[in-house]
Write an enzyme that holds these catalytic residues in place. Structure first.
Site, PDB file in Angstrom:
ATOM      1  N   GLY A   3       0.811  -1.204   0.000  1.00 38.08           N
ATOM      2  CA  GLY A   3       0.000   0.000   0.000  1.00 38.08           C
ATOM      3  C   GLY A   3       0.852   1.266   0.000  1.00 38.08           C
ATOM      4  O   GLY A   3       0.400   2.323  -0.424  1.00 38.08           O
ATOM      5  N   VAL A 185       5.148  -3.264   4.261  1.00 37.46           N
ATOM      6  CA  VAL A 185       5.084  -3.923   2.951  1.00 37.46           C
ATOM      7  C   VAL A 185       3.779  -4.689   2.705  1.00 37.46           C
ATOM      8  O   VAL A 185       3.662  -5.399   1.719  1.00 37.46           O
ATOM      9  CB  VAL A 185       6.298  -4.871   2.726  1.00 37.46           C
ATOM     10  CG1 VAL A 185       7.583  -4.075   2.701  1.00 37.46           C
ATOM     11  CG2 VAL A 185       6.358  -5.963   3.781  1.00 37.46           C
ATOM     12  N   LYS A 186       2.807  -4.544   3.573  1.00 35.16           N
ATOM     13  CA  LYS A 186       1.555  -5.273   3.370  1.00 35.16           C
ATOM     14  C   LYS A 186       0.580  -4.490   2.466  1.00 35.16           C
ATOM     15  O   LYS A 186       0.800  -3.313   2.184  1.00 35.16           O
ATOM     16  CB  LYS A 186       0.909  -5.575   4.724  1.00 35.16           C
ATOM     17  CG  LYS A 186       1.767  -6.478   5.614  1.00 35.16           C
ATOM     18  CD  LYS A 186       2.090  -7.805   4.944  1.00 35.16           C
ATOM     19  CE  LYS A 186       2.482  -8.903   5.884  1.00 35.16           C
ATOM     20  NZ  LYS A 186       3.868  -8.841   6.390  1.00 35.16           N
ATOM     21  N   THR A 187      -0.502  -5.165   2.056  1.00 33.85           N
ATOM     22  CA  THR A 187      -1.433  -4.580   1.081  1.00 33.85           C
ATOM     23  C   THR A 187      -2.005  -3.239   1.548  1.00 33.85           C
ATOM     24  O   THR A 187      -2.168  -2.317   0.758  1.00 33.85           O
ATOM     25  CB  THR A 187      -2.592  -5.553   0.783  1.00 33.85           C
ATOM     26  OG1 THR A 187      -2.026  -6.783   0.358  1.00 33.85           O
ATOM     27  CG2 THR A 187      -3.497  -5.016  -0.317  1.00 33.85           C
TER      28      THR A 187
END
Ligand code: PLP
Length: 397
Positions: A3, A185-187
């Site tokens: 994201g 680093v996640k969605t």
């Protein structure tokens, strides 16, 4: 997946609300906050996103897994079944509670193998932790059945699968408790953050108290609150929650971009007969955060990875030699390298790692390539990438 690639005005505005009143903490200070409750607002948004009755934000995905297990009473000496292919957070979160991680093989879904779970159940087994790796899911019906038959808790780590669904249900909402990460680093990102979701009121109340020193959160005088049980501090800050609040509203947009980019790459690779894709259980829809495919053997896979590097195809990995995601290189776990003494129970409980082999996992992980799907690529860039990938694979075969 990340994201952070699409970070902008919306995120800045939410953070500025918090900076304007200076209340960086999620609890208390009612008079100063001008009605801004970012953590509460994000929890409420996530209830809708994850179709779940209760959401408790915490400081990280790793904290979410520990809090989820603790809130259901998993602790010292209990065995928790988890996959060989995951992130190191899985065993860290289990061991924090004095519980014992029991690692078992994955299958062609890249998730826990139902047969491998059944083979290791003992009277000490308390929970199965399924990890929905790289945007897709394990065989959830079979795993749920095993848990029901053996009266085991089902915890779902959906940190890498935000937006994926199984039979219409969001991944993370299928088990007794679900865990999410909003790390960088996640969605969707908060910078750092995580969430525990559940439909079980008692687990929710426990996770609410446990993640804030055992505070019961009754009344509006923090100093006077009582502590029904011991807790820790796994709180999220208002600044982090504010970023997440902006990001979660963009999740449908993120998922649509992921799906488009994933589709272009998958279509291109599917013309190569030697390329096969991970199995997605019937009724499942990937989040499309990653594209995972198998090649005939480890040697070809290594050559393809090398070819990708030379041609500028970044963000594709083979996890066979990876130190973060696969059992083979987790020497610090196998050798029990800890800063502080580890209980006799856990030491003995992990002795199996000295001798146990995981041929089935090796069979899949050695031949797998996992490619991150980015949000910032233009359609033209994805098509160019697809052509380069096809050429590198054909050359290696
Ligand atoms: C990222 C991740 C975690 C841990 O999340 P953090 O917020 O970085 O602590 C746990 N499990 C999986 C599968 C992850 O990918």
């Amino acid at each position: 997946m990340p994201g952070f690639e699409l970070f902008g005005e919306l995120e800045r505005n939410e953070v500025n609300d918090v900076l304007d009143n200076g209340v960086l903490m999620r609890y208390g200070f009612d008079g100063m906050r001008n009605g801004h409750w970012k953590a509460k607002a994000l929890e409420s948004e996530l209830q809708t996103t994850f179709q779940s009755k209760h959401v408790q934000l915490v400081s990280s995905g790793t904290a979410a897994v520990s809090v989820a297990l603790a809130s259901a009473g998993v602790g010292a000496g209990d065995e928790v079944i988890m996959p060989t292919f995951t992130f190191v957070a899985s065993f860290e979160a289990i061991m924090l509670l004095g519980a014992i991680p029991i690692l078992v093989d994955i299958d062609d879904t890249l998730g826990l193998s139902p047969e491998a779970i059944e083979a290791v159940i003992t009277p000490k087994t308390k929970a199965v932790m399924v990890v929905q790796m790289c945007g897709s899911m394990a065989k959830m019906d079979a795993i749920q059945r095993i848990c029901n038959n053996h009266n085991l808790l089902l915890v779902e780590d959906a940190c890498q699968a935000i937006g994926g669904t199984y039979k219409g249900k969001p991944l993370g909402s299928i088990g007794d408790l679900g865990c999410f990460s909003f790390d960088f680093v996640k969605t969707i990102t908060c910078g750092e953050g995580g969430a525990v979701i559940t439909n079980n009121k008692e687990y929710y109340t426990n996770s609410d108290h446990y993640s804030d020193h055992g505070h019961d959160h009754i009344g509006n005088d923090r100093g006077a609150e009582s502590h029904p049980f011991l807790g820790y501090n796994f709180r999220i800050s208002e600044l982090h929650a504010a970023v997440g609040l902006a990001q979660v509203k963009r999740l449908p947009e993120f998922l649509e971009i992921q799906k488009r980019n994933f589709g272009i790459l998958r279509d291109a690779l599917s013309i190569i007969p030697e390329v096969t894709f991970r199995t997605v259980p019937e009724g499942g829809e990937e989040s499309c955060a990653f594209l995972n495919f198998f090649l005939p053997d480890l040697e070809t896979t290594r050559t393809v990875i090398e070819g990708f590097k030379n041609d500028g195809v970044d963000a594709c990995w083979n996890y066979y030699d990876n130190t973060w995601h696969y059992i083979r290189k987790w020497d610090h776990l196998k050798d029990l390298k800890s800063l502080f003494p580890i209980s006799k129970e856990v030491k003995e409980g992990l002795e199996y790692l000295q001798t146990k082999t995981f041929e089935k996992s090796d069979h899949y992980i050695a031949r797998n390539i996992s490619c991150l799907i980015k949000l910032s690529w233009t359609e033209e860039e994805v098509r160019d990438r697809a052509a380069k990938m096809v050429a590198a694979i054909k050359k290696a075969l």
